[in-house]
Design an enzyme around this catalytic site. Structure first.
Site, PDB file in Angstrom:
ATOM      1  N   LYS A  13       0.842  -1.192   0.000  1.00 32.71           N
ATOM      2  CA  LYS A  13       0.000   0.000   0.000  1.00 32.71           C
ATOM      3  C   LYS A  13       0.881   1.246   0.000  1.00 32.71           C
ATOM      4  O   LYS A  13       1.946   1.264   0.594  1.00 32.71           O
ATOM      5  CB  LYS A  13      -0.892  -0.013   1.236  1.00 32.71           C
ATOM      6  CG  LYS A  13      -1.791   1.186   1.371  1.00 32.71           C
ATOM      7  CD  LYS A  13      -2.436   1.195   2.750  1.00 32.71           C
ATOM      8  CE  LYS A  13      -3.065   2.525   3.062  1.00 32.71           C
ATOM      9  NZ  LYS A  13      -2.159   3.660   3.000  1.00 32.71           N
ATOM     10  N   LYS A  18       7.559   1.773   1.369  1.00 33.44           N
ATOM     11  CA  LYS A  18       7.970   0.753   0.403  1.00 33.44           C
ATOM     12  C   LYS A  18       9.069   1.267  -0.519  1.00 33.44           C
ATOM     13  O   LYS A  18      10.033   0.555  -0.801  1.00 33.44           O
ATOM     14  CB  LYS A  18       6.754   0.306  -0.406  1.00 33.44           C
ATOM     15  CG  LYS A  18       7.035  -0.677  -1.509  1.00 33.44           C
ATOM     16  CD  LYS A  18       5.783  -1.068  -2.248  1.00 33.44           C
ATOM     17  CE  LYS A  18       4.869   0.056  -2.606  1.00 33.44           C
ATOM     18  NZ  LYS A  18       5.418   1.088  -3.482  1.00 33.44           N
ATOM     19  N   LYS A  44       3.871   8.995  -8.229  1.00 30.18           N
ATOM     20  CA  LYS A  44       4.498  10.073  -7.445  1.00 30.18           C
ATOM     21  C   LYS A  44       5.991  10.213  -7.719  1.00 30.18           C
ATOM     22  O   LYS A  44       6.599  11.188  -7.299  1.00 30.18           O
ATOM     23  CB  LYS A  44       4.297   9.830  -5.942  1.00 30.18           C
ATOM     24  CG  LYS A  44       2.855   9.855  -5.499  1.00 30.18           C
ATOM     25  CD  LYS A  44       2.754   9.596  -4.007  1.00 30.18           C
ATOM     26  CE  LYS A  44       3.183   8.194  -3.707  1.00 30.18           C
ATOM     27  NZ  LYS A  44       2.934   7.694  -2.394  1.00 30.18           N
ATOM     28  N   ASP A 128      -1.910  -0.992  -3.714  1.00 35.09           N
ATOM     29  CA  ASP A 128      -3.227  -0.690  -3.157  1.00 35.09           C
ATOM     30  C   ASP A 128      -4.296  -1.471  -3.908  1.00 35.09           C
ATOM     31  O   ASP A 128      -5.233  -1.994  -3.328  1.00 35.09           O
ATOM     32  CB  ASP A 128      -3.532   0.812  -3.270  1.00 35.09           C
ATOM     33  CG  ASP A 128      -2.527   1.648  -2.509  1.00 35.09           C
ATOM     34  OD1 ASP A 128      -1.440   1.888  -3.073  1.00 35.09           O
ATOM     35  OD2 ASP A 128      -2.815   2.042  -1.371  1.00 35.09           O
TER      36      ASP A 128
END
Length: 188
Positions: A13, A18, A44, A128
């Protein structure tokens, strides 16, 4: 494939660290004098930004929309410690699927034989939603081992469970779960 090569996909997620863990994997392999490809697949760009600070990385998606053909030198940036970085990118929010951007990048990798030139390839993927695009490195044989990163939050554990269930779909192809990393934010 070289039996000594490492093809690791990190999934989890968003917002649980991560990308930092993926970067640490890449640096660790590089410190062992391995040729390392670090592939950021998050819209991102946080993973490659950690390895190539201050360098403006052009994503595969942005370069493809700007001009037709691409060469590896157009998308590859040599980051810290000599880690080679590529960023998948994706469409603007609300105008497409990030998984599709990853699929396009992986097709380019296959066409150019990118992953084969490295001792280690680290894929930092969102987890996710376990869609077909995010499982692309596994489906296409570019990733072999999966590391699930979870935190102590319910949504993270839920995503981790879905990722583990997804891996079951790829066992016949030799894909396996290499481990689960618990990256807790609440130290209670």
């Amino acid at each position: 494939k070289d039996p000594g090569s490492q093809r690791i996909v990190l999934l989890g997620k968003g917002g649980i660290g991560k990308s930092m863990i993926a970067c640490n994997f890449s640096v660790l392999f590089r410190q062992k004098n391995k040729r390392v490809l670090h592939v950021g697949c998050d819209p991102k760009h946080d993973s490659t930004a950690l390895l190539a600070p201050g360098r403006r990385m052009s994503s595969v998606a942005a370069r493809l929309s700007a001009k037709g053909g691409l060469k590896l030198k157009d998308i590859l940036v040599k980051g810290k410690f000599g880690v080679h970085c590529v960023e998948a990118g994706g469409p603007p929010p609300g105008l497409g699927c990030a998984g599709r951007g990853i699929s396009i990048m992986l097709s380019l990798f296959e066409k150019l034989g990118v992953v084969a030139g490295y001792d280690a390839a680290i894929f930092d993927l969102p987890g996710d939603i376990v869609c077909g695009g995010f499982s692309g490195p596994l489906r296409r044989g570019l990733g072999e081992k999966v590391v699930i990163v979870v935190s102590d939050e319910w949504a993270s554990l839920y995503a981790g469970n879905n990722i583990a269930r997804m891996i079951c779909n790829f066992w016949d192809a030799g894909i396996f779960l290499a481990g689960v990393i618990g990256n807790s934010r609440n130290h209670r």
